[in-house]
Enzyme design. Structure first.
Site, PDB file in Angstrom:
ATOM      1  N   ASN A 189     -17.391 -13.621 -70.848  1.00  0.00           N
ATOM      2  CA  ASN A 189     -18.355 -14.721 -70.951  1.00  0.00           C
ATOM      3  C   ASN A 189     -19.597 -14.254 -71.705  1.00  0.00           C
ATOM      4  O   ASN A 189     -19.690 -13.105 -72.114  1.00  0.00           O
ATOM      5  CB  ASN A 189     -18.697 -15.256 -69.553  1.00  0.00           C
ATOM      6  CG  ASN A 189     -19.271 -14.161 -68.682  1.00  0.00           C
ATOM      7  OD1 ASN A 189     -20.344 -13.639 -68.956  1.00  0.00           O
ATOM      8  ND2 ASN A 189     -18.539 -13.786 -67.638  1.00  0.00           N
ATOM      9  N   ASP A 232     -14.151 -15.269 -62.938  1.00  0.00           N
ATOM     10  CA  ASP A 232     -13.539 -15.789 -61.714  1.00  0.00           C
ATOM     11  C   ASP A 232     -12.044 -15.437 -61.635  1.00  0.00           C
ATOM     12  O   ASP A 232     -11.513 -15.244 -60.564  1.00  0.00           O
ATOM     13  CB  ASP A 232     -13.703 -17.316 -61.654  1.00  0.00           C
ATOM     14  CG  ASP A 232     -15.158 -17.699 -61.434  1.00  0.00           C
ATOM     15  OD1 ASP A 232     -15.867 -16.919 -60.764  1.00  0.00           O
ATOM     16  OD2 ASP A 232     -15.593 -18.754 -61.943  1.00  0.00           O
ATOM     17  N   LYS A 288       0.134  -5.128 -77.692  1.00  0.00           N
ATOM     18  CA  LYS A 288      -0.523  -6.331 -78.194  1.00  0.00           C
ATOM     19  C   LYS A 288       0.461  -7.515 -78.155  1.00  0.00           C
ATOM     20  O   LYS A 288       1.594  -7.392 -78.631  1.00  0.00           O
ATOM     21  CB  LYS A 288      -0.981  -6.071 -79.634  1.00  0.00           C
ATOM     22  CG  LYS A 288      -1.756  -7.213 -80.212  1.00  0.00           C
ATOM     23  CD  LYS A 288      -2.210  -6.887 -81.622  1.00  0.00           C
ATOM     24  CE  LYS A 288      -2.725  -8.145 -82.278  1.00  0.00           C
ATOM     25  NZ  LYS A 288      -2.956  -7.989 -83.692  1.00  0.00           N
ATOM     26  N   PRO A 337     -11.678 -10.817 -56.987  1.00  0.00           N
ATOM     27  CA  PRO A 337     -12.380 -10.722 -55.699  1.00  0.00           C
ATOM     28  C   PRO A 337     -13.825 -11.176 -55.877  1.00  0.00           C
ATOM     29  O   PRO A 337     -14.391 -11.043 -56.962  1.00  0.00           O
ATOM     30  CB  PRO A 337     -12.333  -9.223 -55.389  1.00  0.00           C
ATOM     31  CG  PRO A 337     -12.144  -8.558 -56.711  1.00  0.00           C
ATOM     32  CD  PRO A 337     -11.337  -9.514 -57.548  1.00  0.00           C
ATOM     33  N   ASP A 338     -14.412 -11.730 -54.827  1.00  0.00           N
ATOM     34  CA  ASP A 338     -15.823 -12.090 -54.887  1.00  0.00           C
ATOM     35  C   ASP A 338     -16.636 -10.881 -54.424  1.00  0.00           C
ATOM     36  O   ASP A 338     -16.600 -10.509 -53.247  1.00  0.00           O
ATOM     37  CB  ASP A 338     -16.107 -13.312 -54.001  1.00  0.00           C
ATOM     38  CG  ASP A 338     -17.470 -13.888 -54.321  1.00  0.00           C
ATOM     39  OD1 ASP A 338     -18.459 -13.119 -54.274  1.00  0.00           O
ATOM     40  OD2 ASP A 338     -17.556 -15.083 -54.644  1.00  0.00           O
ATOM     41  N   ILE A 339     -17.315 -10.273 -55.382  1.00  0.00           N
ATOM     42  CA  ILE A 339     -17.991  -9.001 -55.105  1.00  0.00           C
ATOM     43  C   ILE A 339     -19.115  -9.179 -54.096  1.00  0.00           C
ATOM     44  O   ILE A 339     -19.197  -8.477 -53.082  1.00  0.00           O
ATOM     45  CB  ILE A 339     -18.510  -8.390 -56.426  1.00  0.00           C
ATOM     46  CG1 ILE A 339     -17.310  -8.110 -57.334  1.00  0.00           C
ATOM     47  CG2 ILE A 339     -19.301  -7.113 -56.165  1.00  0.00           C
ATOM     48  CD1 ILE A 339     -17.653  -7.857 -58.771  1.00  0.00           C
ATOM     49  N   PHE A 397     -27.035 -15.013 -57.524  1.00  0.00           N
ATOM     50  CA  PHE A 397     -27.495 -15.985 -58.518  1.00  0.00           C
ATOM     51  C   PHE A 397     -26.581 -17.203 -58.467  1.00  0.00           C
ATOM     52  O   PHE A 397     -25.401 -17.089 -58.146  1.00  0.00           O
ATOM     53  CB  PHE A 397     -27.435 -15.382 -59.921  1.00  0.00           C
ATOM     54  CG  PHE A 397     -28.684 -14.637 -60.288  1.00  0.00           C
ATOM     55  CD1 PHE A 397     -29.643 -15.230 -61.096  1.00  0.00           C
ATOM     56  CD2 PHE A 397     -28.910 -13.359 -59.810  1.00  0.00           C
ATOM     57  CE1 PHE A 397     -30.807 -14.561 -61.414  1.00  0.00           C
ATOM     58  CE2 PHE A 397     -30.072 -12.681 -60.127  1.00  0.00           C
ATOM     59  CZ  PHE A 397     -31.020 -13.288 -60.933  1.00  0.00           C
ATOM     60  N   LYS A 406     -23.702 -22.029 -51.828  1.00  0.00           N
ATOM     61  CA  LYS A 406     -23.388 -20.621 -52.104  1.00  0.00           C
ATOM     62  C   LYS A 406     -24.050 -19.705 -51.081  1.00  0.00           C
ATOM     63  O   LYS A 406     -23.472 -18.720 -50.638  1.00  0.00           O
ATOM     64  CB  LYS A 406     -23.896 -20.279 -53.519  1.00  0.00           C
ATOM     65  CG  LYS A 406     -22.939 -19.436 -54.293  1.00  0.00           C
ATOM     66  CD  LYS A 406     -23.212 -19.515 -55.765  1.00  0.00           C
ATOM     67  CE  LYS A 406     -22.391 -20.631 -56.395  1.00  0.00           C
ATOM     68  NZ  LYS A 406     -22.510 -20.673 -57.843  1.00  0.00           N
ATOM     69  N   LYS A 428     -21.263 -17.658 -49.124  1.00  0.00           N
ATOM     70  CA  LYS A 428     -21.176 -16.221 -49.395  1.00  0.00           C
ATOM     71  C   LYS A 428     -22.030 -15.414 -48.423  1.00  0.00           C
ATOM     72  O   LYS A 428     -22.173 -14.210 -48.589  1.00  0.00           O
ATOM     73  CB  LYS A 428     -21.601 -15.947 -50.833  1.00  0.00           C
ATOM     74  CG  LYS A 428     -20.761 -16.685 -51.874  1.00  0.00           C
ATOM     75  CD  LYS A 428     -20.922 -16.092 -53.252  1.00  0.00           C
ATOM     76  CE  LYS A 428     -20.198 -16.925 -54.281  1.00  0.00           C
ATOM     77  NZ  LYS A 428     -19.860 -16.144 -55.479  1.00  0.00           N
TER      78      LYS A 428
HETATM   79  O1  C5P Z   1     -19.448 -18.217 -57.469  1.00  0.00           O
HETATM   80  P1  C5P Z   1     -20.415 -17.946 -58.552  1.00  0.00           P
HETATM   81  O2  C5P Z   1     -19.840 -17.095 -59.645  1.00  0.00           O
HETATM   82  O3  C5P Z   1     -21.142 -19.113 -59.090  1.00  0.00           O
HETATM   83  O4  C5P Z   1     -21.544 -17.080 -57.764  1.00  0.00           O
HETATM   84  C1  C5P Z   1     -22.553 -16.449 -58.409  1.00  0.00           C
HETATM   85  C2  C5P Z   1     -23.019 -15.251 -57.629  1.00  0.00           C
HETATM   86  O5  C5P Z   1     -21.923 -14.536 -57.045  1.00  0.00           O
HETATM   87  C3  C5P Z   1     -23.692 -14.245 -58.512  1.00  0.00           C
HETATM   88  O6  C5P Z   1     -24.658 -13.584 -57.758  1.00  0.00           O
HETATM   89  C4  C5P Z   1     -22.561 -13.348 -58.941  1.00  0.00           C
HETATM   90  O7  C5P Z   1     -23.008 -12.082 -59.354  1.00  0.00           O
HETATM   91  C5  C5P Z   1     -21.735 -13.288 -57.674  1.00  0.00           C
HETATM   92  N1  C5P Z   1     -20.279 -13.135 -57.882  1.00  0.00           N
HETATM   93  C6  C5P Z   1     -19.650 -11.966 -57.487  1.00  0.00           C
HETATM   94  N2  C5P Z   1     -18.304 -11.848 -57.643  1.00  0.00           N
HETATM   95  C7  C5P Z   1     -17.575 -12.842 -58.156  1.00  0.00           C
HETATM   96  C8  C5P Z   1     -18.202 -14.033 -58.556  1.00  0.00           C
HETATM   97  C9  C5P Z   1     -19.547 -14.146 -58.410  1.00  0.00           C
HETATM   98  O8  C5P Z   1     -20.333 -11.048 -57.039  1.00  0.00           O
HETATM   99  N3  C5P Z   1     -16.261 -12.694 -58.286  1.00  0.00           N
END
Ligand code: C5P
Length: 402
Positions: free
Chosen positions: A210, A279, A289, A306-308, A324, A338, A342
């Site tokens: 991105n 995502d 390739k 994974p959502d970090i 953020f 959020k 989260k």
């Molecule tokens: O879900 P979204 O991407 O909108 O959430 C944004 C927040 O979650 C940011 O702080 C981003 O760094 C964190 N994030 C994360 N891991 C992901 C997706 C988002 O830590 N896979």
């Protein structure tokens, strides 16, 4: 007064009778160990001579923006960078009006715009001028912009009136300047920040990513380090320099970012997720390739990353966790959900549909969302916004139990 030792103070003197006290102020600042450079406006020079100020500060006095000779010495941008603190004493009503509107029509206002140093203003004027709604509006605007207003005091005025508008005494201003350099807010704390995009490989030459530039996360890392924290920056691929005093861990993918975050977060006091994490990632990375075929349509199979930040906030001993929310619509309601979903302590929400702010821009305009309510910050450079955000995070942290 050791807090002023070797601090670079830019003292601005504008037009007002209290300018005679600036000589004493200069002396007191120098006496407290500060390096003082003076900028005298044209009106200020009607009240006090550059010679007096030069003798007391031990440095040439700066008076003009367009002076080739002065620019050969310490030019205005250098001067702006040199300052650790800008103190304008006395600050006239006219100067406050110009500063509050971002004007740059003389050396002093230009320096204020060009500097990242805190700006402190000691108003000094006739009581009626101070009370005038226009001056009050300017003072409030300055305060909202993050300018510190020191004073004015009240009492007998040079013109014979009695009321608010007296410049604070030099000793009080020196005391306030020393306090401004008080203990750094994040001293002794560890801060871990994720920044930049992630790259999710499709094959050895292609990836999904991105437009995140990493600027906001890097600015936060610089501000946290300046505030005395020990900072580790987990960075996706960006073309930015590592801020001074910051340790950087380079990663590419979301999974690598997660590993680094889970390793560092348990020993961190604050975790800020500023990274734009992809995502989804391709289900599998091709060894070779991927070749172009005959078919018109090509399908990619993706799997959720994974959502970090949610993984960090789920840790048993979790740091104060800040995320953020970059959104294009319903910004605040997305940010609030959020915060809950989260399990975050604070969400920094911004509307990335607006041009000039957010993704890849140098400026940002954000609202802080927490269980304590919403708090909108004015549009600002990412650099100076980062300092405000670090201040706010430190403040909220001290009111939360962690
Ligand atoms: O879900 P979204 O991407 O909108 O959430 C944004 C927040 O979650 C940011 O702080 C981003 O760094 C964190 N994030 C994360 N891991 C992901 C997706 C988002 O830590 N896979």
């Amino acid at each position: 007064m050791h807090r002023l030792t070797n601090r670079n103070i830019l003292l601005g003197i504008t037009g007002g009778i209290a300018a005679y006290k600036s000589a004493e102020l200069t002396r007191a600042l120098v006496g407290a160990g500060a390096n003082v450079r003076i900028v005298l406006t044209a009106a200020g020079a009607e009240f006090i001579t550059p010679l007096t100020l030069q003798a007391l500060s031990g440095n040439p006095v700066h008076q003009s923006l367009l002076d080739p000779e002065a620019e050969q010495g310490m030019g205005h941008i250098e001067l702006a960078r040199w300052a650790d603190l800008i103190l304008i004493a006395p600050a006239s009503a006219d100067f406050m009006a110009r500063l509050s509107h971002g004007m740059a029509n003389d050396l002093l206002t230009t320096l204020c715009l060009a500097s990242d140093a805190p700006i402190c203003v000691a108003p000094a004027m006739n009581q009626a001028m101070w009370r005038d709604p226009r001056t009050q509006e300017n003072a409030q605007r300055l305060a909202a912009q993050g300018v510190h207003l020191w004073g004015p005091g009240a009492g007998e005025q040079a013109c014979g009136d009695v009321g608010p508008g007296r410049m604070l005494e030099p000793a009080e201003l020196v005391q306030l300047a020393a306090e401004a350099f008080g203990e750094p807010r994040l001293k002794g704390l560890r801060v871990c920040i994720t920044a930049g995009p992630t790259r999710e490989a499709l094959d050895p030459v292609r990836y999904i990513s991105n437009h995140s530039s990493g600027k906001m996360g890097y600015a936060l890392a610089a501000a946290a380090a300046k505030a005395g924290a020990e900072v580790v920056l987990i960075s996706g691929p960006v073309s930015l320099e590592t801020p001074a005093g910051v340790q950087r861990v380079n990663v590419e993918t979301a999974e690598q970012m997660l590993v680094a975050a889970l390793e560092l977060a348990p020993s961190s006091d604050i975790f800020i997720g500023a990274a734009a994490v992809a995502d989804y990632r391709p289900v599998a990375v091709a060894d070779q390739k991927i070749k172009k075929g005959q078919e018109e349509l090509m399908e990619l199979r993706l799997v959720k990353n994974p959502d970090i930040i949610a993984s960090v906030s789920a840790l048993p001993e979790r740091p104060f966790t800040v995320g953020f929310a970059a959104e294009t619509e319903n910004v605040l309601s997305h940010a609030r959900s959020k915060l809950q979903r989260k399990n975050l302590d604070l969400v920094i929400a911004n509307d990335v549909s607006q041009s000039g702010i957010g993704f890849n821009a140098d400026e940002n305009e954000v609202t802080l969302v927490s269980t304590a309510g919403d708090f909108k910050l004015p549009r600002d450079s990412k650099h100076s916004l980062a300092q405000t955000l670090i201040e706010q995070i430190a403040k909220q942290m001290s009111t939360n139990e962690h």
